[in-house]
Design an enzyme around this catalytic site. Structure first.
Site, short mmCIF file in Angstrom:
data_model
loop_
_atom_site.label_atom_id
_atom_site.label_comp_id
_atom_site.label_asym_id
_atom_site.label_seq_id
_atom_site.Cartn_x
_atom_site.Cartn_y
_atom_site.Cartn_z
N ASP A 203 43.86 18.80 25.53
CA ASP A 203 45.05 17.96 25.42
C ASP A 203 45.08 16.92 26.55
O ASP A 203 44.86 17.24 27.71
CB ASP A 203 46.31 18.81 25.55
CG ASP A 203 46.39 19.94 24.53
OD1 ASP A 203 45.34 20.50 24.17
OD2 ASP A 203 47.51 20.26 24.10
N HIS B 110 45.45 23.34 23.27
CA HIS B 110 46.78 23.72 22.78
C HIS B 110 47.68 24.39 23.81
O HIS B 110 48.87 24.50 23.59
CB HIS B 110 46.58 24.64 21.57
CG HIS B 110 47.78 24.88 20.71
ND1 HIS B 110 48.69 23.91 20.40
CD2 HIS B 110 48.21 26.00 20.05
CE1 HIS B 110 49.63 24.42 19.59
NE2 HIS B 110 49.35 25.68 19.38
N ASP C 295 52.24 12.17 22.59
CA ASP C 295 53.50 12.88 22.84
C ASP C 295 53.59 13.34 24.30
O ASP C 295 52.60 13.56 24.98
CB ASP C 295 53.70 14.08 21.91
CG ASP C 295 54.20 13.70 20.53
OD1 ASP C 295 54.75 12.59 20.40
OD2 ASP C 295 54.04 14.50 19.58
N ARG C 296 54.83 13.50 24.73
CA ARG C 296 55.20 13.96 26.07
C ARG C 296 54.90 12.92 27.15
O ARG C 296 55.80 12.38 27.75
CB ARG C 296 54.55 15.31 26.41
CG ARG C 296 55.04 16.44 25.49
CD ARG C 296 54.55 17.79 26.00
NE ARG C 296 55.06 18.88 25.19
CZ ARG C 296 56.23 19.46 25.31
NH1 ARG C 296 57.07 19.03 26.22
NH2 ARG C 296 56.60 20.45 24.53
N ARG D 213 55.23 30.90 20.24
CA ARG D 213 55.82 29.58 20.06
C ARG D 213 56.92 29.56 19.02
O ARG D 213 57.70 28.61 18.95
CB ARG D 213 54.75 28.58 19.61
CG ARG D 213 53.62 28.38 20.57
CD ARG D 213 52.55 27.51 19.96
NE ARG D 213 51.40 27.41 20.83
CZ ARG D 213 51.24 26.49 21.77
NH1 ARG D 213 52.16 25.58 21.96
NH2 ARG D 213 50.16 26.47 22.53
N ASN E 269 48.23 19.66 16.88
CA ASN E 269 49.55 19.84 16.28
C ASN E 269 50.51 18.70 16.63
O ASN E 269 51.53 18.52 15.97
CB ASN E 269 50.16 21.19 16.66
CG ASN E 269 50.48 21.30 18.13
OD1 ASN E 269 49.60 21.15 18.98
ND2 ASN E 269 51.74 21.55 18.46
N HIS E 270 50.17 17.91 17.66
CA HIS E 270 51.01 16.76 17.99
C HIS E 270 50.55 15.47 17.32
O HIS E 270 51.18 14.43 17.52
CB HIS E 270 51.09 16.57 19.51
CG HIS E 270 52.13 17.44 20.15
ND1 HIS E 270 53.43 17.04 20.34
CD2 HIS E 270 52.06 18.71 20.60
CE1 HIS E 270 54.12 18.01 20.90
NE2 HIS E 270 53.31 19.04 21.07
N HIS F 80 41.78 22.75 17.55
CA HIS F 80 42.87 22.62 18.51
C HIS F 80 43.58 23.94 18.80
O HIS F 80 43.78 24.30 19.96
CB HIS F 80 43.89 21.59 18.02
CG HIS F 80 45.00 21.38 19.00
ND1 HIS F 80 44.82 20.71 20.19
CD2 HIS F 80 46.30 21.78 18.99
CE1 HIS F 80 45.95 20.71 20.87
NE2 HIS F 80 46.86 21.35 20.17
N HIS G 272 47.81 14.34 26.08
CA HIS G 272 49.27 14.17 26.00
C HIS G 272 49.79 12.93 26.70
O HIS G 272 50.72 13.01 27.52
CB HIS G 272 49.96 15.41 26.57
CG HIS G 272 50.18 16.49 25.54
ND1 HIS G 272 50.87 16.28 24.38
CD2 HIS G 272 49.79 17.79 25.52
CE1 HIS G 272 50.90 17.40 23.66
NE2 HIS G 272 50.24 18.34 24.34
N ASP H 203 45.98 16.62 20.38
CA ASP H 203 47.13 16.36 21.25
C ASP H 203 46.83 15.24 22.24
O ASP H 203 46.96 15.39 23.46
CB ASP H 203 47.58 17.64 21.97
CG ASP H 203 48.39 18.56 21.07
OD1 ASP H 203 48.40 18.34 19.84
OD2 ASP H 203 49.00 19.51 21.58
#
Length: 479
Positions: free
Chosen positions: A222, A409, A254-255, A382, A283-284, A332, A224, A251
């Site tokens: 990730d 992840h 995002d964030r 999660r 997943n993002h 991922h 991100h 990923d």
């Protein structure tokens, strides 16, 4: 039965957990809170505190369970309602979050922040309901009416020009522009996304690569939206070339608040070197997450809503896994709910029939699952997907002739972790995640001998823009 001594020992452990929490060492905090609960399991604060640490680690299912337990012990615990609402917001369970935010506001009518979060949650619920109401089964392509050739780049544009092929000169200029806080022209954004959508659409769901003699393949986890940390990987490890391939394991966005910059840079390299630069979906790279965690907002703020729609369509075309040298399955999330699932099932998965992963099925599991230390399978920490134990990993590797599974992840404090007797490897490449977690980043170099060479690195300074700057603001309480 708990004694006064055990209760005192539990409080001392909770205090150690609080100290670790203040130091942003969430795993250690959880360990101490759990030890406190083992000593004395009737204090709601222990569960509420552990819920907050689990939120920091994105273990939202665990956070919801802890907050619920705290409320069983103390139905008036406002912090527990708040934390359960935040955790449910994070996994897009907006109706449940709404109920808890309403309770917080009722119990604390002068809490301005709670009123704000309640209003935002109500808007989100209405937005989701509206989106479902207008949803169509097979929406038209976002590229359908996009006439890129007709778009003119003004003569005063101060960057390198892009024709019909990506160049290293353009990438070098783009890297610097992004460092300087500049953007590239929207025509080039459209060109990059379309070129990569077309390339990855034609790739198999599981890309299969070999590491050729005198070459290296680097696997990154990730990133991100942490653009400056991505550049640090390239500075330390070398920029992509035909002798140095890269695989980014989902990923990207995002964030972090430079998600468009990362996505465009990775896409530009994919266009320039399609056979030496690989991207797995995370997943993002999905609509639901992008709408909540910032990427949609960032696209609109820096470019346009249309750019988000184009990215969304390109994300749905990305491969879901990469098989390296027939030895390492890289995806991922993780493994599956059915022991019979094989590499051939991944090969045969038609990802183009289902653009978004949904709540069940092979695609969802590939993007969302996590390892657990105990055998068998368990519910997801999660709140989405499941967890799989070392026996599951061992059986999958044996059945498919694999050395190990490489996945991402999850934050790892050292940037990577080898679990399940060496068969499950997690790599995470966003150091000091969201500017709050004191973790390192890592990447893995793989040569022709297919040995894994782990490298750790620290975060680097970045301009003073906070993570989640473009995200749904009700999630800022999690930062």
């Amino acid at each position: 039965m708990a004694t006064a001594t055990s209760k005192a020992e539990a409080i001392a452990l909770k205090d150690k957990g609080n100290k670790a929490f203040k130091e942003h060492d969430w795993p250690t905090a959880i360990t101490f809170y759990s030890q406190a609960i083992e000593k004395y399991d009737s204090d709601p604060a222990f569960y509420s505190n552990r819920a907050q640490a689990n939120i920091k680690l994105e273990a939202y299912g665990y956070a919801i369970a802890d907050a619920t337990k705290a409320l069983e012990l103390d139905p008036a615990n406002v912090k527990a309602y708040w934390r359960r609402a935040i955790a449910n917001t994070a996994i897009l369970n907006s109706q449940a979050a709404l109920r808890d935010f309403k309770i917080v506001v009722k119990r604390e009518p002068n809490n301005k922040d709670a009123k704000l979060k309640l209003a935002e949650c109500e808007k989100l619920v209405k937005r989701i309901q509206f989106a479902k109401a207008i949803e169509v089964g097979d929406p038209p392509s976002a590229f359908q009416d996009l006439d890129i050739d007709s778009i003119q780049v003004p003569s005063n544009y101060d960057g390198v020009r892009l024709d019909d092929q990506m160049t290293q000169e353009f990438i070098d200029d783009m890297i610097q522009r992004f460092k300087d806080g500049k953007r590239i022209h929207k025509k080039y954004v459209y060109q990059i996304i379309k070129a990569v959508r077309d390339i990855v659409y034609d790739e198999p769901t599981m890309v299969e690569v070999e590491v050729e003699p005198k070459t290296t393949l680097t696997v990154c986890g990730d990133t991100h939206g942490q653009y400056f940390d991505l550049l640090e990987i390239f500075r330390l490890n070398g920029f992509p070339t035909d002798d140095h391939a890269y695989l980014f394991n989902g990923d990207f966005v995002d964030r972090g608040s430079w998600s468009t910059e990362i996505a465009l840079l990775l896409y530009a390299y994919k266009w320039l070197r399609p056979g030496y630069f690989f991207l797995n979906r995370g997943n993002h790279e999905t609509d639901d997450m992008n709408r909540v965690y910032g990427f949609e907002g960032e696209c609109k703020a820096k470019y346009s809503e249309q750019v988000f729609r184009l990215f969304s369509e390109s994300f749905s075309a990305l491969p879901l896994a990469t098989l390296i040298g027939k030895k390492y399955l890289t995806l991922h999330g993780g493994l599956f709910s059915d022991d019979k699932t094989s590499l051939n099932d991944i090969r045969n998965l038609n990802r183009h029939q289902q653009r978004q992963p949904g709540q069940s099925g092979l695609m969802m599991e590939m993007l969302w699952t996590d390892p657990q230390p105990t055998p068998g399978r368990g519910p997801s920490k999660r709140g989405v997907g499941l967890q799989f134990g070392p026996d599951v990993t061992k059986k999958f590797c044996e059945n498919n002739g694999l050395e190990a599974v490489i996945r991402s992840h999850e934050v790892r404090m050292e940037g990577y972790e080898v679990e399940h007797n060496g068969k499950c490897i997690t790599v995470f490449s966003a150091p000091k995640y969201c500017d709050t977690t004191e973790n390192k980043g890592a990447y893995i170099n793989i040569g022709p001998e297919l040995k894994l060479d782990y490298h750790k690195f620290d975060a680097v300074p970045h301009p003073d823009i906070k993570p989640m700057a473009y995200a749904q603001s009700s999630l800022m309480s999690m930062m």
